[in-house]
Enzyme design. Sequence first.
Site, short mmCIF file in Angstrom:
data_model
loop_
_atom_site.label_atom_id
_atom_site.label_comp_id
_atom_site.label_asym_id
_atom_site.label_seq_id
_atom_site.Cartn_x
_atom_site.Cartn_y
_atom_site.Cartn_z
N ASP A 170 -7.21 -10.41 -18.27
CA ASP A 170 -7.72 -8.90 -17.88
C ASP A 170 -8.50 -9.01 -16.75
O ASP A 170 -9.19 -10.22 -16.68
CB ASP A 170 -8.43 -8.48 -19.21
N GLU A 203 -11.06 -10.61 -22.48
CA GLU A 203 -12.32 -11.75 -22.16
C GLU A 203 -13.41 -10.79 -21.62
O GLU A 203 -14.59 -11.19 -21.82
CB GLU A 203 -11.84 -12.88 -21.46
#
Length: 434
Positions: free
Chosen positions: A83, A147
Site C-alpha cells: 500500500d 502498513e
Amino acid sequence: MADEHALDEVVTFTSDLIRIDTTNRGGGDCQERPAAEYAAERLAGAGLEPVLLERTPGRTNVVARLAGTDPTADALLVHGHLDVVPAEAADWSVHPFSGEVRDGVVWGRGAVDMKNMDAMILAVVRAWARQGVRPRRDIVIAFTADEEASAEDGSGFLADRHPELFEGCTEGISESGAYTVHDGAGRQLYPIAAGERGTAWLKLTARGRAGHGSKVNRDNAVTRLAAAVARIGEHEWPLRLTPTVRAALTELAALYGVDPDLSDVDTLLAKLGPAAKLVEHTLRNSSNPTMLDAGYKVNVIPGQAEAYIDGRILPGGEDDFHATLDRLTGPDVDWEFHHREPALQSPVDSTTFARMRAAVQEFAPEGHPVPYCMSGGTDAKQFSRLGITGYGFAPLKLPEGFDYQALFHGVDERVPVEALHFGVRVLDRFLRTA
C-alpha cells in the site's frame, strides 16, 4: 551476481507496481489485491508457491518460502508493503500513478516507499531461479497490506493468525535503510536501521458543561483541551540514549574525527553537520498534536472536545512517557492509546548486521555504513510479536542532492534507475550470504 535481466526487471516491476493504485486512505479504504496478485504471479514464475491471505476482502497479503541449503539454519524474513499513502495528482510534475520512466528516473507514489524494494525482492528471486541459486538459510518473503495505516489487515493479521508461515524466522529486513546520505563534505553514509521508536497515537478527551456561547463558562471542554494540547506540543522531552543511537553517535564521531563525548550530545551533533540528521529525531520521546475535534456551532459551547497526538517512544522510555502524559493532560483531560506498537531494538554487533555492511561496501567501497534508529515505524513491529528481530535494509545508491527522506510521503516521489540497479546487486549479495 544479479544478471542484466534482473536489472531490467527491477525497473519494470517498480513501474508496474506504481501503476497499480494501492492508495491507503485509512479506515479500510484500500485494495491491495491487484498488486498482491501481480507479485504472486512473479513469485510463481520463479518456482515458488505463494499463498494469498486476507483478513478483509481485497486487503491481500502474499507469503512464500524459498528453501535454503542448510535446514538447521534460522530462517530470514524479507518483507515489503504493497500500500501507499494518498497523492494529489494536481501537485505533481508527473502523474503519481503513471510509473513513468523519464531521464533515468522512475516516477510515482511508492517509488521509495516502498514498491522499489518490493520490485528488488522479485527481481532477485527470479534471477536466482534462472541461475539455480539457493540461499544458505530459508527465506520467507512477505508482501503486506495496510502498513500505511494500522497494519491490522497486513502484518498484524499475518503475525496473529498465520504464525506458522514464519516458522524458524529469527531476523527480518525491510524498508528504510542502506540508502545514500551525502554529508556535503564528500562523504557517503549508508544508515542501516537497527531499531525503531514505538508508536503511541493518543486520543485526548476533555469534558465540560455545555452551554450558550455568549455566557461565562468555567467548565469549557474546548478550553481544557486546548490547554492540554498546548502543554503537550511545547513539552521538551529529556535526552535518552539507546544502545543503537549510542552506536550511531560513536561511529559517526570516529568517522568525523571528533570527540565522542556523549555527555554533551548537542555539541557533538553540531560537529557532525548534516550527518546529525540521522540521530537527532531519535534522541528523545516525542508528542506532536495532529488533530482536533470539538463543537458543532459557533455559538454553542460543546460538552466534549477531542484531540489526537502522534507520540513516539524510544526503547525503555515507556514509563516516562506515561507519567509525563498524565502530568501534561492534568485532571480535566483523559488520554488513551488510539494505536500502540512497541519500540524495537536490534543488535548492531550481529553477524547479520556485519553482512549487511559488507554487501553495501562491496558495491559502494567509498561508502560508510552506520547504524541508526528509525524515528517512525514499519511492519517489523508486528513481526516482532513472533520473536523476529528487524532491520531496515532496502539499499539504494542515490546522487548528491537527491533528498530521499523528503520524498517519503512527499510530492514527486521518484527513484533513479541506477539506484534500483544498485539495490538489486546489494540485496542479491546480502541474501546469498545471509
